[in-house]
Design an enzyme around this catalytic site. Structure first.
Site, PDB file in Angstrom:
ATOM      1  N   LYS A  44      26.426  10.283  47.038  1.00  0.00           N
ATOM      2  CA  LYS A  44      26.231   8.864  46.732  1.00  0.00           C
ATOM      3  C   LYS A  44      24.869   8.642  46.073  1.00  0.00           C
ATOM      4  O   LYS A  44      23.896   9.271  46.473  1.00  0.00           O
ATOM      5  CB  LYS A  44      26.322   8.071  48.042  1.00  0.00           C
ATOM      6  N   GLY A  45      24.804   7.762  45.093  1.00  0.00           N
ATOM      7  CA  GLY A  45      23.556   7.484  44.377  1.00  0.00           C
ATOM      8  C   GLY A  45      22.412   7.165  45.326  1.00  0.00           C
ATOM      9  O   GLY A  45      22.571   6.338  46.225  1.00  0.00           O
ATOM     10  N   ASN A  68      34.882  -1.910  42.226  1.00  0.00           N
ATOM     11  CA  ASN A  68      33.860  -1.952  43.260  1.00  0.00           C
ATOM     12  C   ASN A  68      32.612  -2.597  42.708  1.00  0.00           C
ATOM     13  O   ASN A  68      32.322  -2.512  41.512  1.00  0.00           O
ATOM     14  CB  ASN A  68      33.559  -0.550  43.815  1.00  0.00           C
ATOM     15  N   CYS A 129      25.262   2.535  36.298  1.00  0.00           N
ATOM     16  CA  CYS A 129      25.873   1.703  37.335  1.00  0.00           C
ATOM     17  C   CYS A 129      25.972   0.259  36.848  1.00  0.00           C
ATOM     18  O   CYS A 129      24.970  -0.337  36.465  1.00  0.00           O
ATOM     19  CB  CYS A 129      25.067   1.748  38.630  1.00  0.00           C
ATOM     20  N   GLY A 243      36.779  10.239  35.662  1.00  0.00           N
ATOM     21  CA  GLY A 243      37.528   9.022  35.374  1.00  0.00           C
ATOM     22  C   GLY A 243      38.995   9.184  35.715  1.00  0.00           C
ATOM     23  O   GLY A 243      39.773   9.700  34.922  1.00  0.00           O
TER      24      GLY A 243
END
Lengths: 303, 262
Positions: A44-45, A68, A129, A243
């Site tokens: 996770k970032g 999201n 993001c 993707g």
């Protein structure tokens, strides 16, 4: 068959990575499969300080996908290094940290901190993001700022492989890709989510409190495939496809258009064992395609 | 995250309760140990890529023979679930979340609103002292929509059909009176729609009563990674409803209530 691939100096035992934001910090998936099997884990970032992300409703289902607008909720780089990293099988599976900064300074700091840790295999720079007010996609939509962030991370990254994750929300992704290659990126990963929205006609409200979020899932796979195809034509560094990848067939589609590796994203939500199952089915698929190496398939699209 | 498993389970049967809106889905048993209040993520194999996300459901009951889910058709996902047939295969992972902390030696007051009865069905069926359980059940639909037929006659159940503002007030009064008896020496559990929980939370907070509340939030994974179900725990920390909950103590939800209200 040997499925190993090289991303710069980083060797992955197979081309299957997990996409940032869909695989937690890795350990959450220990119960569903052997993390050591994976080509790599992109976590996770992470930002310098912990973040709570956006308020309210942050996910919504859409046809063959989801939106999201989490807004990069994360525990912060230090908590990750102290509490999580020691528990991950970093010797067997490269741990790739996805880095998010609000400004260039943040990126430099994150690069300095992470480059010192031998447990970390590579850095993925998040300039794409769509859900944060500062940084994120604004760096990724302009060649100059994308290159600047890449240079800043690269300057402090030492021998760490630097991957830059690109946004699809640009007029010409080839230009951005070339700019980050020139700025020293060792690899490019694409695509991040596509800015999108969903509304509820009965409540007359957007389904996300943030109104706009990022679309992911099989719905975006054809876009991702096209963008990977375009980017591999113009850069000489490895490209990691992301993707909507949900099956081993999807994996080989991206390899066929020229990707070195792929990341499994939202599909992890539909089946938490999926990434492991895809690794298990690589050989079966290679047999079906009658290939003995990934090289003889990669970029060999007949046009 | 120990003891969480992802498996394919066959559908044993789908039982409609009253028309085409309320169903009990019975699956082969995964033979897990669980705590009432824990939940599972469910996704039929036949969904392919659409509907895309799995759906979270309270474990209504789980024993050696079967896993039971009580659900209401509210959207595309549940509509598709209502089309399942025996032997269809469903991917299930769980048991997820914390569940209620139950002290079997204490009397229990259950405050359930509508579908909020779901996590309690196993508890009321398996509790060694059913005479120690009392239920206040507020519901919108006909009582026959809810699987209450087979519960022990020893359990006191107060049902209030909640169709108007006045009914909700009646329900509130009933709850205010009931919790008195449990605040000192007993446990109070609540589950239901947000306005119902808001009311229960307000009543219990004002009376300083202990309360365990089960929350529902949209979620994609059920295991703490998608972060779709986050709620503020404090001004700089979040809870994930799936991982830190879904059952919370009354005091845990103060910041959530302040920020968003229920």
């Amino acid at each position: 068959m040997d499925f190993s691939v090289k991303i710069g100096s980083l060797v992955l035992k197979n081309p299957i990575l997990t996409a940032s934001g869909t695989f937690g910090y890795g350990i959450e998936y220990e119960t569903f499969g052997d993390l050591k099997k994976l080509g790599g884990i992109v976590v996770k970032g992470l930002s310098i300080n912990p973040r709570q992300g956006n308020m309210g409703d942050r996910i919504a289902e859409t046809p063959c996908g989801m939106l999201n607008s989490i807004g990069l909720e994360n525990i912060g780089i230090n908590a990750f290094i102290q509490d999580i990293l020691p528990k991950l099988p970093y010797k067997q599976t490269p741990i790739i940290v996805n880095l998010y900064g609000e400004n260039i300074n943040d990126f430099e700091t994150l690069s300095k901190i992470t480059s010192k840790r031998e447990e970390i295999g590579a850095l993925e720079v998040n300039i794409s993001c769509p859900n944060v007010k500062q940084g994120g996609i604004q760096f990724g939509q302009d060649e100059k700022s994308a290159a600047k962030v890449c240079e800043a991370v690269k300057k402090h990254a030492g021998s760490k492989v630097v991957i830059v994750k690109l946004s699809p929300n640009v007029s010409d992704i080839k230009k951005i890709a070339k700019a980050v290659e020139l700025a020293g990126a060792d690899a490019i990963s694409l695509i991040n989510t596509i800015p999108a929205m969903a509304v509820d006609i009965y409540k007359r409200r957007p389904k996300l409190t943030n109104v706009i979020g990022g679309l992911s899932g099989p719905a975006i796979k054809p876009i991702a495939l096209r963008m990977v195809y375009e980017v591999v034509q113009v850069v000489n560094i490895p490209v990691i496809g992301i993707g909507g990848i949900s099956s081993v067939e999807d994996v080989f589609e991206f390899i066929l258009v020229g990707a070195h590796a792929v990341q499994i994203g939202s599909a992890n939500f539909t089946n938490p064992a999926l990434s492991f199952e895809i690794v298990d089915s690589l050989q079966i698929m290679a047999n079906k395609l009658n290939i003995n190496s990934l090289e003889e398939f990669r970029g060999k699209l007949i046009i | 995250m120990k003891n969480i498993e992802c498996i394919d389970l066959r559908v044993l049967e789908l039982v409609p309760l009253d028309g085409k809106e309320f169903f009990i889905l019975r699956l082969c048993s995964p033979k897990w140990k669980y705590r009432p209040g824990q939940f599972v993520m469910i996704r039929p194999i036949s969904w392919g890529y659409d509907p895309f996300l799995p759906r979270p459901f309270s474990i209504s009951n789980l024993d050696e023979d079967k896993l039971e889910i009580f659900f209401q058709v509210v959207g595309r996902g549940t509509k598709k679930l209502a089309e399942l047939r025996p032997n269809d295969v469903v991917k299930v992972w769980g048991p997820l979340g914390n569940g209620f902390e139950i002290d079997e030696s204490l009397p229990i007051l259950i405050l359930a609103g509508g579908m909020g009865i779901a996590p309690f069905l196993g508890l009321i069926k398996n509790h060694p002292y059913p005479e120690n359980i009392e239920i206040v059940f507020g519901h919108r639909k006909n009582l026959s929509c809810y699987p209450l037929k087979n519960i022990s006659r020893k359990i006191l159940i107060w049902t209030i059909r909640d169709r108007s503002e006045r009914d909700l007030l009646r329900l509130k009064k009933a709850i205010q009176v009931k919790i008195e008896g449990y605040s000192a020496d007993g446990q109070i559990f609540a589950c239901g729609p947000l306005p119902f929980l808001d009311m229960v939370h307000t009543v219990c907070t004002s009376k300083k009563t202990q309360l365990q509340i089960s929350l529902e939030r949209p979620m994609a994974c059920g295991i703490g990674v998608c972060l779709g179900c986050s709620i503020p725990a404090t001004s700089n920390k979040n809870f994930q409803v799936c991982k830190h909950g879904p059952v919370f103590r009354c005091g845990d939800l103060t910041t959530f209530c302040e920020h968003r209200g229920f």
